[in-house]
Design a protein around this motif. Structure first.
Motif, mmCIF file in Angstrom:
data_model
loop_
_atom_site.group_PDB
_atom_site.id
_atom_site.type_symbol
_atom_site.label_atom_id
_atom_site.label_comp_id
_atom_site.label_asym_id
_atom_site.label_seq_id
_atom_site.Cartn_x
_atom_site.Cartn_y
_atom_site.Cartn_z
ATOM 1 N N ARG A 11 38.635 44.338 35.998
ATOM 2 C CA ARG A 11 39.007 43.136 35.279
ATOM 3 C C ARG A 11 38.674 41.934 36.154
ATOM 4 N NH1 ARG A 11 43.790 40.430 34.513
ATOM 5 N NH2 ARG A 11 44.777 41.492 36.252
ATOM 6 N N THR A 15 43.489 39.435 44.360
ATOM 7 C CA THR A 15 42.123 38.920 44.360
ATOM 8 C C THR A 15 41.865 37.952 43.201
ATOM 9 O OG1 THR A 15 41.471 41.039 45.255
ATOM 10 C CG2 THR A 15 39.705 39.650 44.378
ATOM 11 N N ALA A 16 41.202 36.851 43.534
ATOM 12 C CA ALA A 16 40.708 35.953 42.484
ATOM 13 C C ALA A 16 39.272 36.379 42.203
ATOM 14 C CB ALA A 16 40.781 34.511 42.955
ATOM 15 N N CYS A 67 50.068 46.858 32.827
ATOM 16 C CA CYS A 67 49.282 46.820 34.056
ATOM 17 C C CYS A 67 50.179 47.259 35.220
ATOM 18 C CB CYS A 67 48.775 45.407 34.293
ATOM 19 S SG CYS A 67 47.801 45.272 35.788
ATOM 20 N N THR A 117 39.992 38.424 37.225
ATOM 21 C CA THR A 117 41.230 37.645 37.131
ATOM 22 C C THR A 117 40.980 36.143 37.035
ATOM 23 O OG1 THR A 117 41.420 37.560 39.526
ATOM 24 C CG2 THR A 117 42.601 39.330 38.418
ATOM 25 N N MET A 118 39.731 35.725 37.167
ATOM 26 C CA MET A 118 39.430 34.301 36.990
ATOM 27 C C MET A 118 39.121 33.998 35.519
ATOM 28 S SD MET A 118 39.707 32.857 39.930
ATOM 29 C CE MET A 118 38.732 31.368 40.126
ATOM 30 N N THR A 119 38.439 34.929 34.858
ATOM 31 C CA THR A 119 37.974 34.665 33.485
ATOM 32 C C THR A 119 38.775 35.414 32.428
ATOM 33 O OG1 THR A 119 36.403 36.472 33.658
ATOM 34 C CG2 THR A 119 35.612 34.294 34.301
ATOM 35 N N ASP A 120 39.720 36.275 32.856
ATOM 36 C CA ASP A 120 40.488 37.113 31.938
ATOM 37 C C ASP A 120 39.575 38.006 31.087
ATOM 38 O OD1 ASP A 120 42.678 38.231 30.741
ATOM 39 O OD2 ASP A 120 43.037 36.594 29.333
ATOM 40 N N GLU A 175 42.262 48.186 38.813
ATOM 41 C CA GLU A 175 43.715 48.340 38.642
ATOM 42 C C GLU A 175 44.092 49.615 37.891
ATOM 43 O OE1 GLU A 175 45.230 43.764 37.984
ATOM 44 O OE2 GLU A 175 44.163 44.755 36.361
ATOM 45 N N MET A 214 44.512 38.094 19.284
ATOM 46 C CA MET A 214 44.853 39.390 19.874
ATOM 47 C C MET A 214 43.752 39.812 20.827
ATOM 48 S SD MET A 214 45.170 43.011 17.861
ATOM 49 C CE MET A 214 46.083 42.309 16.496
ATOM 50 N N LYS A 215 44.156 40.213 22.047
ATOM 51 C CA LYS A 215 43.175 40.657 23.018
ATOM 52 C C LYS A 215 43.072 42.181 22.942
ATOM 53 C CE LYS A 215 41.805 39.789 27.748
ATOM 54 N NZ LYS A 215 40.616 39.007 27.421
ATOM 55 N N ILE A 240 46.073 44.679 23.432
ATOM 56 C CA ILE A 240 46.461 44.739 24.853
ATOM 57 C C ILE A 240 47.986 44.792 25.045
ATOM 58 C CG2 ILE A 240 46.533 42.261 25.359
ATOM 59 C CD1 ILE A 240 44.850 43.168 27.959
#
Lengths: 412, 91
Positions: free
Chosen positions: B68, B47-48, B19, B70-73, B53, B1-2, B14
Motif C-alpha cells: 500500500r 513509512t511515508a 489493518c 501511505t502517501m496516495t492511499d 502490511e 466506497m474503497k 475496505i
C-alpha cells in the motif's frame, strides 16, 4: 476627509502592521534550529527567547506558519486525564492558556466552556469516576454528573439514544476552546520581536549526523549548522526523525473533522461521547465543530472519506437530532501521530544535541503552551524538568508507559 | 466506497478489512536483549510511501499481505501468505 480617504485608498504604502516578519535569508549558524513552524515550534521559540535569553533561533517551516495540524485540530483545551503525571502536565498547560492573551498581548479568543464526557455503559462510567477522582486529587475540578444534571447543562441533548442511553457523565468545568491560528500567531509574533527568525516555505530535506551530533540541517534554501536541533513536526514525526536515523514508536493516522454552517448559540459546553466516537462544540462563530475517531489504517494523506464523515454525522445526529437540517460547511483531516500509550514524546533523543517534541496524536493543541515552556527550560538547563520527565522517549525501553488511551474521546 | 481485493474473497468494501500493521520480523526471544526487544515491541517504521502490511478480511478471518502507498492511499497489491520463504519484512 474625502480626499484623505481617496489618498489613503490609492496609496501604495498602506500603514498596515506587518506583525509577522518576512522570511529573512538563512544565516550559516543558529544556536537552536526548530524544525516545524506550528504552535509547538513557535511556543518553544518564544519561551527560549523570553525566559532563557537564547535569541539566535531559526524556525524552519516547510509550508506557512501554523498551516499544519495547528490549523486542523478542534481546539479543545482540558486537563481531565487519568494518570497523575499527565493531569499535572495538561493542568499546567491549561493555566498557561488562561493567561495567554495577557502574556502575549494578543487575543486568543479563549473561551471557558466546560466539557461534558458522556457515558453509555457501566464500564465507561467507572473509567469516568477514575478520571474525576484522579483529577480532583491533583486539584483539578471534575465532577460526576447524572442525567438530570446533564439535562440542565445541555438541555438540547438527546439523553435516550436508541440502544445506548446516556447513563451519566464527567463534567470538567475548566475546559475551554481558543482560536488556534491566534495561538501560533501570538507566539510567533512575540518570538520574532525578540530576535527569532521565522523561515516559512523552508523545507528541511535532510540532516547530517557526525558521531552522536546533528551537525548540519539541509533545507531547500541552503544549509545551516546548528548547536541544537528540535523537531516539532506533528504528523511527520517519523519522517523527520528518520533523517537523523531515529525510529519512533509512532503510527500516523488521519483524523477527520468538519463544521456546519453557523447557527444561533445553543451549545455552551463541549460534548463528547466515547461510545459514539464523536465530540461536538459550538465555535464563537456559531458553527458546530464535529470531530471523531481516527481513520482505520495508517496514512500520510489528508483526504476525506465519505464513510468517516457519514459516521460523524450519524453520531452527531444521535446526540442532537434537530441538527439534521444543517449543512456541512467545511471538512478536513489532520495527521495524528499516535503513540502506544496515547501520551506525547518530549525531551532527549539518543543523539546529544537533537531534541524531540513528537507523538502529539490528538492531544497536541491543548499542550502548546506547556510543551514550549518545559522544553525550553530543558534545553536551556540541559536538564529535564520533573514535569516532562515521564514523557521521554526512553520510557518505552523501561516499559514505564503513561497510559491515556481511556482519556482521549477519539480513541479507536 | 474503497475497494480492497482479498486474495480469497475477491474485491470487497475496505470496511470489511482490518489493518494489522507493517510486516516486521520477530527477533529470537532467546538471544535478544531487553533494548532490542523493546524496540521490536514499540518502534515502527511508519513509512511515508510503499509499505507491506498484514491485513485480515474480518468476516472470513482470512489473513493476507498487502502493499500500500501511505502517501496516495493506493492499494498496490494483495497476496496470500507465502507457504514458505520470506514475508518481505522491512527491518
Amino acid at each position: 476627509m474625502v480626499f484623505a480617504l481617496l489618498k489613503y485608498g490609492l496609496s501604495k504604502a498602506y500603514p498596515a502592521r506587518e506583525e509577522i516578519p518576512r522570511t529573512p535569508d538563512l544565516k550559516s549558524h543558529y544556536d537552536v534550529v526548530i524544525v516545524g513552524g506550528g504552535g509547538h515550534g513557535a511556543s518553544l521559540a518564544y519561551h527560549l527567547a523570553k525566559h532563557h535569553g537564547i535569541k539566535n533561533i531559526a524556525i524552519l517551516e516547510k509550508g506557512y506558519l501554523g498551516g499544519g495540524n495547528t490549523a486542523r485540530n478542534t481546539t479543545v483545551i482540558r486537563s481531565n486525564y487519568t494518570d497523575q503525571r499527565s493531569i499535572r502536565f495538561y493542568a499546567r498547560s491549561l493555566r498557561l492558556y488562561e493567561a495567554l492573551s495577557n502574556e502575549l498581548d494578543y487575543n486568543m479568543m479563549y473561551s471557558r466552556r466546560g466539557q461534558l464526557t458522556l457515558s453509555h455503559s457501566d464500564g465507561v462510567s467507572r473509567s469516568l469516576r477514575l478520571r474525576a477522582d484522579a483529577g480532583n486529587f491533583c486539584g483539578e475540578a471534575n465532577e460526576i454528573v447524572d442525567r438530570k444534571q446533564i439535562k440542565d447543562l445541555v438541555p438540547s441533548l438527546n439523553l435516550d439514544i436508541k440502544g445506548m442511553p446516556i447513563l451519566g457523565g464527567l463534567w470538567h468545568p475548566n475546559a475551554a476552546i481558543a482560536r488556534h491560528d491566534a495561538v501560533v500567531w501570538g507566539y510567533a509574533i512575540r518570538a520574532c520581536e525578540r530576535g527569532v527568525e521565522l523561515h516559512q516555505r523552508t523545507e528541511v530535506v535532510g540532516m547530517d549526523v557526525v558521531g552522536d551530533k546533528v551537525t548540519r540541517v539541509r533545507t531547500n534554501r541552503g544549509d545551516v549548522s546548528a548547536g541544537i536541533v528540535v523537531q516539532c513536526v506533528a504528523g511527520y514525526s517519523s519522517v523527520v526523525a528518520k533523517m537523523v536515523g531515529l525510529k519512533l514508536p509512532i503510527r500516523s493516522y488521519p483524523l477527520q473533522a468538519m463544521v456546519t454552517h453557523p447557527i444561533k448559540p445553543f451549545l455552551d459546553p463541549m460534548v463528547s461521547s466515547t461510545a459514539l466516537h464523536c465530540y461536538i462544540s459550538q465555535s464563537a462563530r456559531g458553527e458546530l465543530v464535529i470531530g471523531g475517531s481516527s481513520d482505520p489504517y495508517e496514512l500520510y494523506n489528508t483526504r476525506s472519506t465519505l464513510e468517516l464523515k457519514e459516521s460523524l454525522a450519524a453520531s452527531a445526529l444521535e446526540m442532537f437530532p434537530f441538527i439534521g437540517e444543517l449543512k456541512v460547511l467545511r471538512q478536513w483531516a489532520g495527521i495524528t501521530d499516535m503513540t502506544p500509550d496515547y501520551s506525547p514524546i518530549m525531551g532527549r533523543s539518543p543523539l546529544s544535541n537533537y531534541w524531540l517534541d513528537a507523538g502529539w496524536g490528538t492531544w497536541g493543541f491543548k499542550a502548546t503552551p506547556a510543551s514550549g515552556f518545559f522544553l525550553a527550560k530543558a534545553i536551556s538547563d540541559n536538564r529535564i524538568p520533573e514535569e516532562i520527565q515521564p514523557f521521554q522517549l526512553d520510557r518505552f525501553e523501561r516499559f514505564d508507559l503513561v497510559n491515556e488511551m481511556g482519556a482521549t474521546a477519539a480513541s479507536h | 466506497m474503497k475497494i480492497m481485493t482479498c486474495p480469497l474473497n475477491g474485491p470487497r468494501n475496505i470496511t470489511e478489512f482490518q489493518c494489522h500493521g507493517e510486516v516486521h520480523q520477530q527477533p529470537d526471544p532467546a538471544t535478544t536483549g531487553d533494548k532490542e526487544w523493546a524496540a521490536y515491541i514499540w518502534m515502527s517504521n511508519n513509512t511515508a510511501g510503499v509499505v507491506r502490511e498484514w491485513w485480515c478480511h474480518t468476516p472470513t478471518n482470512f489473513w493476507f499481505l498487502a502493499e500500500r502507498n501511505t502517501m496516495t492511499d493506493e492499494i498496490l497489491a494483495t497476496f496470500p501468505i507465502p507457504a514458505d520463504g520470506p514475508l518481505g519484512e522491512v527491518l
